[in-house]
Scaffold this motif. Structure first.
Motif, mmCIF file in Angstrom:
data_model
loop_
_atom_site.group_PDB
_atom_site.id
_atom_site.type_symbol
_atom_site.label_atom_id
_atom_site.label_comp_id
_atom_site.label_asym_id
_atom_site.label_seq_id
_atom_site.Cartn_x
_atom_site.Cartn_y
_atom_site.Cartn_z
ATOM 1 N N ILE A 1 0.847 -1.189 0.000
ATOM 2 C CA ILE A 1 0.000 0.000 0.000
ATOM 3 C C ILE A 1 0.886 1.243 0.000
ATOM 4 O O ILE A 1 2.088 1.167 0.265
ATOM 5 C CB ILE A 1 -0.955 0.065 1.216
ATOM 6 N N GLU A 2 0.269 2.364 -0.281
ATOM 7 C CA GLU A 2 0.954 3.662 -0.185
ATOM 8 C C GLU A 2 0.224 4.503 0.857
ATOM 9 O O GLU A 2 -0.958 4.792 0.678
ATOM 10 C CB GLU A 2 0.927 4.391 -1.534
ATOM 11 N N ILE A 3 0.918 4.857 1.924
ATOM 12 C CA ILE A 3 0.308 5.712 2.938
ATOM 13 C C ILE A 3 1.165 6.960 3.127
ATOM 14 O O ILE A 3 2.358 6.946 2.846
ATOM 15 C CB ILE A 3 0.088 4.972 4.274
ATOM 16 N N PRO A 4 0.562 8.048 3.585
ATOM 17 C CA PRO A 4 1.277 9.329 3.619
ATOM 18 C C PRO A 4 2.338 9.420 4.695
ATOM 19 O O PRO A 4 2.237 8.805 5.748
ATOM 20 C CB PRO A 4 0.159 10.340 3.899
ATOM 21 N N GLU A 5 3.342 10.226 4.412
ATOM 22 C CA GLU A 5 4.385 10.503 5.390
ATOM 23 C C GLU A 5 3.977 11.724 6.217
ATOM 24 O O GLU A 5 4.783 12.571 6.534
ATOM 25 C CB GLU A 5 5.725 10.764 4.686
ATOM 26 N N HIS A 6 2.714 11.814 6.525
ATOM 27 C CA HIS A 6 2.190 12.929 7.317
ATOM 28 C C HIS A 6 2.341 12.554 8.787
ATOM 29 O O HIS A 6 1.553 11.798 9.312
ATOM 30 C CB HIS A 6 0.726 13.158 6.971
#
Length: 200
Positions: free
Chosen positions: A71-76
């Motif tokens: 998956i791609e999740i944010p670096e927030h």
């Protein structure tokens, strides 16, 4: 003579008091150098609209109950990761959660694969919630979008199957007490993130 001295003393004290008050009114005096600038707002601010599209996403490779996924999740900020294995009664899961008011959470979990589009459209939902989109994905799998009339909550779910026939779902959701700032834009971004879910 004594009256003149007393009068001078009173006038002198009044002058000191006036000067003292004037110093307190000076906005440049007594301020700490550590005061945070106005634009240094924390992302916990419940009224702040976050530009999620501008936040870089990381490709994550992980497994849930032995099933690999990407998956791609944010670096927030630093995402809190929790892994739970199947205990024999409930399937395991992997979650990334920031906490209340900090943005959406992300969950990957084995789940039954939807039998049809109608199955997803007729999902059991909470009060004020409705399925607003069901889509068959071109690379296999299903996308389901659940909205809440209050705009306090949304749920985006993608279901996929691997070559061995194992079914896994990935969900992106957020819940707040008040409407989510920039609700529609954030939901559109969440759909993009959900579609990044793959079973290699």
């Amino acid at each position: 003579m004594k009256t003149a001295i007393l009068l001078l003393s009173i006038l002198s004290m009044g002058t000191v008091a006036c000067n003292s008050k004037g110093e307190k009114k000076d906005p440049g005096e007594g301020k700490s150098a550590k005061v945070a600038p106005v634009d240094d707002l924390d992302d916990d601010d419940p009224s702040k609209v976050i530009d999620w599209q501008a936040i870089k996403r990381s490709v994550i490779k992980e497994t849930v109950d032995g099933i690999p996924f990407i998956i791609e999740i944010p670096e927030h900020r630093l995402l809190k990761k929790e892994i739970k294995k199947n205990d024999g009664t409930f399937p395991g899961y992997v979650t990334w959660s920031l906490g209340f008011r900090d943005g959406p959470g992300f969950t990957v979990q084995p789940a039954d694969y939807p039998a049809s589009e109608e199955t997803l459209k007729e999902s059991l939902l909470g009060q004020g919630q409705s399925v607003t989109l069901v889509e068959a994905l071109p690379d296999g799998g299903w996308l389901q979008v659940v909205d809440e009339d209050s705009k306090n909550y949304y749920l985006i779910t993608v279901y996929r199957k691997n070559a061995a026939g194992q079914s896994v779902r990935f969900s992106v959701s957020e819940r707040r007490r008040n409407p989510i700032p920039g609700y529609d834009a954030e939901k559109a971004w969440a759909i993009t993130v959900a579609k990044s879910f793959k079973l290699p």
